[in-house]
Design a protein around this motif. Sequence first.
Motif, short mmCIF file in Angstrom:
data_model
loop_
_atom_site.label_atom_id
_atom_site.label_comp_id
_atom_site.label_asym_id
_atom_site.label_seq_id
_atom_site.Cartn_x
_atom_site.Cartn_y
_atom_site.Cartn_z
N THR A 1 -4.09 -8.01 -10.21
CA THR A 1 -4.37 -6.69 -9.63
C THR A 1 -3.11 -6.09 -9.00
O THR A 1 -2.79 -4.92 -9.20
CB THR A 1 -5.47 -6.80 -8.57
OG1 THR A 1 -6.67 -7.29 -9.18
CG2 THR A 1 -5.74 -5.45 -7.93
N TRP A 2 -2.37 -6.90 -8.26
CA TRP A 2 -1.16 -6.40 -7.59
C TRP A 2 0.00 -6.20 -8.56
O TRP A 2 0.81 -5.29 -8.39
CB TRP A 2 -0.76 -7.35 -6.45
CG TRP A 2 -1.74 -7.23 -5.30
CD1 TRP A 2 -2.71 -8.12 -4.94
CD2 TRP A 2 -1.83 -6.14 -4.39
NE1 TRP A 2 -3.42 -7.66 -3.86
CE2 TRP A 2 -2.88 -6.44 -3.49
CE3 TRP A 2 -1.13 -4.96 -4.22
CZ2 TRP A 2 -3.25 -5.59 -2.46
CZ3 TRP A 2 -1.50 -4.11 -3.19
CH2 TRP A 2 -2.55 -4.43 -2.32
N GLU B 1 2.18 0.31 -12.16
CA GLU B 1 1.79 1.72 -12.07
C GLU B 1 2.69 2.50 -11.13
O GLU B 1 2.84 3.72 -11.27
CB GLU B 1 0.33 1.82 -11.62
CG GLU B 1 -0.65 1.33 -12.68
CD GLU B 1 -2.08 1.22 -12.15
OE1 GLU B 1 -2.25 1.31 -10.90
OE2 GLU B 1 -3.00 1.04 -12.95
N LYS C 1 -0.71 -2.88 -10.09
CA LYS C 1 -0.39 -1.80 -9.17
C LYS C 1 1.12 -1.57 -9.11
O LYS C 1 1.60 -0.43 -9.08
CB LYS C 1 -0.93 -2.10 -7.77
CG LYS C 1 -0.69 -0.98 -6.75
CD LYS C 1 -1.36 -1.29 -5.43
CE LYS C 1 -1.13 -0.17 -4.42
NZ LYS C 1 -1.70 1.11 -4.83
N ALA D 1 4.26 -4.69 -3.97
CA ALA D 1 3.01 -4.96 -4.69
C ALA D 1 3.20 -6.15 -5.64
O ALA D 1 2.39 -7.09 -5.67
CB ALA D 1 2.55 -3.73 -5.45
N GLU E 1 0.83 -1.20 0.00
CA GLU E 1 0.00 0.00 0.00
C GLU E 1 0.87 1.26 0.00
O GLU E 1 0.44 2.32 -0.42
CB GLU E 1 -0.92 0.00 1.22
CG GLU E 1 -1.94 -1.13 1.25
CD GLU E 1 -2.98 -1.00 0.14
OE1 GLU E 1 -3.06 0.08 -0.48
OE2 GLU E 1 -3.71 -1.98 -0.11
#
Length: 742
Positions: free
Chosen positions: A689-690, A696, A693, A671, A665
């Motif tokens: 999903t991770w 990104e 992330k 991540a 987080e």
Amino acid sequence: MDEELVERAAALFADPAGGPSARTAAARLGLVGSPPEEPSQARGWWLAVLRSRLGLEPSAAAELRSLVDELLAPAPAPVSASAEPHALAGRPATVRNIVSGGTTHGPVIQADAISGLTITHSGFAGTLPDPESWPTAADLDPIAFGVRPTHRVHGHAPLPRYVLRDRDHELDTALGQARAGGGLVLLLGEPFTGKSRTALEAMARGPAGRRVFAPPRGTDLRGLPALLHGRPERYLIWLDDLDEHLGEGGLEPRLLAQLAALQVVVVATMREDAYDACRAQPGGRVLDLAHIVELAREWSPAERERLAGEAARTGDPRLIGAVASSGPEGVPAYLALGPLLWDEWRRARRTDRHPRGHALVRAAWDLARCGLTGPLPMDLLLKVHEGYADVTDMERESAEDARAWATQRRYGLLRLLDRVTGDTWRAAPILVEAAAWHEELPDVPGPVWGCALEVARTDEAYEYAQVAAKARVAFQRAADAGDTSALHNLGLLAESLGEGDEAERWFRRAAEAGEPQSAGRLGRILAERGEGKAAEPFLETAAEAGDAEAAVLLGKLLRARAEHWFTAGAKSGNPEAAHLLGDLRLGGGDVHGAFDSYLEAAAARYEPVARGMGVIHLLWHEGKVADAWMRRASASGDACAAEFLNPLSVDTLERAVNFFQDEAERGGLDAANLGTLLEQHGRPVAARTWYLKGYELGDAYGAFRLAELSKKSGDEAEATAWYRKAAALGHPGAKRALGEAQ
């Protein structure tokens, strides 16, 4: 004026259909309006009119001369009827002498036989200076009489040489006609078109010796005819900005007629907007009588050719700059606005003005001084302007406000920053050229030179060697003045030009003068050359000053030296040296080398090596062997090994997920690590999903794992796309997958 003289003058020009009167006489003379009611004013008015008719009415010449002579005769002083009654009766009288309407010239005689004497004259002429004190047209100081100053340049006159305008011939012709019979010549144009200079130069080209009266704004001009009457000289009246000399006491048709009768030439200038406004007012009727010469703002090719010739003859840098840089605003505006823009920019650095705008313009200005005279992206200017340490309180002004201030037009003509194309800008050329005329302008700071050199190195529009040559001169001058950072900059410059020995020499001088950044550079040069020991003190100096790269390199050098000496100690049979050598090798990824060193220490019964042996066996998936070594280490007091053996520390999926999720987080690498954990435990959707992330957040491994997931699902196109994204971020595995590995 006596009533009898009025009737005689009127009779000469009276309308046969009407009675003789001053008004009809004025009408017959073709004058606008009528003579003033006040006798002393009427006398001057009629004197001017009659003298003007002497050459036009031959048949009435004798009578006209007679009238003129009578008008020139001193007016009898009126005797007051306020004498005391007792004085008339032969009793001693009280003497009352009154001098009014001006100042006394000589003694005032007071006598018993004089009573109630009042001397009066026009209230206007006494407020005007003696014409003998007026300067001649050739002696007028242009700046004092309305010409806007330009930048002062050492070795040159306050104003550049005048360049002939296309309308000068028309203006000279108009003035010649006015000198023959008087009149008003009006030079009309927009602001900053050179009206005042053009008019003053035209007056100076006229007959020598003519005196010029330039009244201040608000001066009552009605006494001029009486003041100039009877003088053989011919005069010029200079009314710069004529709109400020109209109205009560100013120039109007009757006064102009009286002045014209005396062959006085009125030369004036006027802005076009003021002209349009005055034409709609009663006081603007005198404009109908003017000979108007219009002066354009933009210079014609012929005018520019004459400008270039004058610039070449005089070598005046102001004219040379005008040849190169003036545009539609015109040469006079270019020259006159320079000091105004300079002063506005200089004062803007104050806290209560535009300090960030000042710095933004200075950035463009300094980059141009460095040689970047082409379009400059606003992003570059915003980057450079933050580096001016001598401009304070920039945080009080937003970048948007600074940009708006710097790019707005001044006087509707010039900006401090000129747009080139799109969002690229340049400093106004007049400011760049003016930099050479102002010694107080600070030198271009070293960081700005650094940005300029970087742009010149990557932008094909510039010749890097030319910018580098200018930088070398600037850095050398600063170094000679005691700036040690300039020594460092000279080293960087030489390094960029491939001058290795020269760079090292400058870095050494700077390091010895206390420049830590130069110490770091010199340390790297020495280390790359294999002189690690010589590099260490310079790298340490730089590392202590916060140079992280120097600290890393110093650590590597020290680690290499440590490995050398640990090896020497181990060969001499020292088990501690063997243990520490094993740790260095394990940290460097040499597992087998580390195991060999650990074995040497274990053979010598060196207990602290137990945990290291346990770690090696864990890496080799030999859990039971590792457990034995960890228990031995724990028994020897190794807290780390004891924690490893703690049953509560047994790893679970839930514990691992919680660990990575908390850190993921916050960003970083966790991540993508969490995605890997979830994928390994059969949860690819959550893993994606991770991974996403992580990508990104800039983690190349996240993109690489997404490529691997896509490949497993059979989507080769998507897998290739993600491999390319990962490779762009520098991931080695992605490059190998694309066949780009070196």
